[in-house]
Design a protein around this motif. Sequence first.
Motif, PDB file in Angstrom:
ATOM      1  N   SER A 125     -38.012  19.182  30.323  1.00  0.00           N
ATOM      2  CA  SER A 125     -36.572  19.120  30.609  1.00  0.00           C
ATOM      3  C   SER A 125     -36.196  17.753  31.174  1.00  0.00           C
ATOM      4  O   SER A 125     -36.829  17.249  32.104  1.00  0.00           O
ATOM      5  CB  SER A 125     -36.205  20.208  31.622  1.00  0.00           C
ATOM      6  OG  SER A 125     -34.939  19.951  32.199  1.00  0.00           O
ATOM      7  N   SER A 155     -33.470   8.962  25.321  1.00  0.00           N
ATOM      8  CA  SER A 155     -33.341  10.242  24.624  1.00  0.00           C
ATOM      9  C   SER A 155     -31.886  10.508  24.242  1.00  0.00           C
ATOM     10  O   SER A 155     -30.978  10.386  25.073  1.00  0.00           O
ATOM     11  CB  SER A 155     -33.853  11.378  25.511  1.00  0.00           C
ATOM     12  OG  SER A 155     -33.566  12.623  24.934  1.00  0.00           O
ATOM     13  N   GLU A 156     -31.675  10.907  23.000  1.00  0.00           N
ATOM     14  CA  GLU A 156     -30.327  11.264  22.546  1.00  0.00           C
ATOM     15  C   GLU A 156     -29.807  12.495  23.298  1.00  0.00           C
ATOM     16  O   GLU A 156     -28.599  12.626  23.523  1.00  0.00           O
ATOM     17  CB  GLU A 156     -30.341  11.540  21.036  1.00  0.00           C
ATOM     18  CG  GLU A 156     -30.449  10.286  20.182  1.00  0.00           C
ATOM     19  CD  GLU A 156     -29.270   9.337  20.375  1.00  0.00           C
ATOM     20  OE1 GLU A 156     -28.123   9.826  20.420  1.00  0.00           O
ATOM     21  OE2 GLU A 156     -29.505   8.127  20.506  1.00  0.00           O
ATOM     22  N   ASN A 157     -30.707  13.370  23.680  1.00  0.00           N
ATOM     23  CA  ASN A 157     -30.295  14.601  24.373  1.00  0.00           C
ATOM     24  C   ASN A 157     -29.660  14.316  25.727  1.00  0.00           C
ATOM     25  O   ASN A 157     -28.830  15.094  26.209  1.00  0.00           O
ATOM     26  CB  ASN A 157     -31.492  15.533  24.554  1.00  0.00           C
ATOM     27  CG  ASN A 157     -31.964  16.112  23.240  1.00  0.00           C
ATOM     28  OD1 ASN A 157     -31.176  16.283  22.311  1.00  0.00           O
ATOM     29  ND2 ASN A 157     -33.249  16.417  23.137  1.00  0.00           N
ATOM     30  N   SER A 158     -30.056  13.211  26.361  1.00  0.00           N
ATOM     31  CA  SER A 158     -29.516  12.906  27.686  1.00  0.00           C
ATOM     32  C   SER A 158     -28.023  12.601  27.627  1.00  0.00           C
ATOM     33  O   SER A 158     -27.311  12.760  28.621  1.00  0.00           O
ATOM     34  CB  SER A 158     -30.260  11.728  28.320  1.00  0.00           C
ATOM     35  OG  SER A 158     -29.957  10.516  27.665  1.00  0.00           O
ATOM     36  N   LYS A 159     -27.545  12.173  26.468  1.00  0.00           N
ATOM     37  CA  LYS A 159     -26.111  11.877  26.311  1.00  0.00           C
ATOM     38  C   LYS A 159     -25.293  13.159  26.228  1.00  0.00           C
ATOM     39  O   LYS A 159     -24.093  13.164  26.507  1.00  0.00           O
ATOM     40  CB  LYS A 159     -25.886  11.009  25.074  1.00  0.00           C
ATOM     41  CG  LYS A 159     -26.578   9.647  25.154  1.00  0.00           C
ATOM     42  CD  LYS A 159     -26.453   8.875  23.862  1.00  0.00           C
ATOM     43  CE  LYS A 159     -27.089   7.488  23.979  1.00  0.00           C
ATOM     44  NZ  LYS A 159     -28.533   7.555  24.229  1.00  0.00           N
ATOM     45  N   LYS A 160     -25.955  14.243  25.821  1.00  0.00           N
ATOM     46  CA  LYS A 160     -25.248  15.523  25.674  1.00  0.00           C
ATOM     47  C   LYS A 160     -25.332  16.370  26.941  1.00  0.00           C
ATOM     48  O   LYS A 160     -24.460  17.188  27.211  1.00  0.00           O
ATOM     49  CB  LYS A 160     -25.850  16.325  24.515  1.00  0.00           C
ATOM     50  CG  LYS A 160     -25.848  15.583  23.178  1.00  0.00           C
ATOM     51  CD  LYS A 160     -26.689  16.341  22.150  1.00  0.00           C
ATOM     52  CE  LYS A 160     -26.921  15.513  20.901  1.00  0.00           C
ATOM     53  NZ  LYS A 160     -27.879  16.160  19.973  1.00  0.00           N
ATOM     54  N   GLU A 161     -26.392  16.168  27.708  1.00  0.00           N
ATOM     55  CA  GLU A 161     -26.612  17.019  28.881  1.00  0.00           C
ATOM     56  C   GLU A 161     -25.750  16.594  30.063  1.00  0.00           C
ATOM     57  O   GLU A 161     -25.487  15.419  30.272  1.00  0.00           O
ATOM     58  CB  GLU A 161     -28.082  16.997  29.299  1.00  0.00           C
ATOM     59  CG  GLU A 161     -28.991  17.763  28.351  1.00  0.00           C
ATOM     60  CD  GLU A 161     -30.275  18.204  29.028  1.00  0.00           C
ATOM     61  OE1 GLU A 161     -30.222  18.754  30.141  1.00  0.00           O
ATOM     62  OE2 GLU A 161     -31.335  17.980  28.423  1.00  0.00           O
ATOM     63  N   SER A 176     -22.525  13.044  33.078  1.00  0.00           N
ATOM     64  CA  SER A 176     -23.528  12.904  32.025  1.00  0.00           C
ATOM     65  C   SER A 176     -24.882  12.556  32.637  1.00  0.00           C
ATOM     66  O   SER A 176     -24.969  11.760  33.585  1.00  0.00           O
ATOM     67  CB  SER A 176     -23.086  11.803  31.058  1.00  0.00           C
ATOM     68  OG  SER A 176     -24.178  11.304  30.322  1.00  0.00           O
TER      69      SER A 176
END
Length: 223
Positions: A125, A155-161, A176
């Motif tokens: 995570s 990580s691309e996911n960090s932009k969404k989380e 963000s």
Amino acid sequence: IFLFVNCFSQQSSTKDIHKIKNEVDMDSVVYATARANADYQVMMTSLYYLMAKNPKRIIAYKDSLTRIYYLTGAYGKCIKTGNEVLSQQQENYEIIELVAISERILGNIKNALTLYEKLYHQTSSLIHAYYIAEMQFYMQRYGECMTTLDKIIASENSKKEKMELIVTDSTKQIVSLTAAAFNIKGMTYNALGKYEEAKEAFKNALLIDKDFILPKANLDKVK
């Protein structure tokens, strides 16, 4: 006489077992009712009775008790009871997380870091990675902190989380994860005396979340 006494003993034992079972069932009903009404004090009392009457399930009851301590802000008790659960259930990751958060809130940085590293190894995570970076920063392990932050930012996911951060004693803010990572990165550069790089990191955080209070305040301090 021997046969009579033996028979009477067995009957008494059976009655005791039924009595304890009925009491446990009653305490379970009380616990369930209190839980439905979010009455944490009654829930805790019920669990203590259940532990006394049904010691074979004590770890399951302590698991529930740990969660209630966390929800009520009793972080020291959460850590103590949670560790008792973990002594028997080393892979109980929900309890590990509650203990990790409690250790972090109480300022036990080293303990918190160890637990978050274990969590991240299991979950991958990025939120757990963020808290690892935060603990590394507070322990002045700046090189490791930068490596962890770069992994999050890449990580691309960090932009969404999104994550919730405490920004003042009475204020929280949802931001963000990437912006949060850039803020810690700026703090790390600032601690290393790299003020231009610190400014750039804080500006990057604000490009992502323009209302993010922490990098705004940090940028003003660097200026």
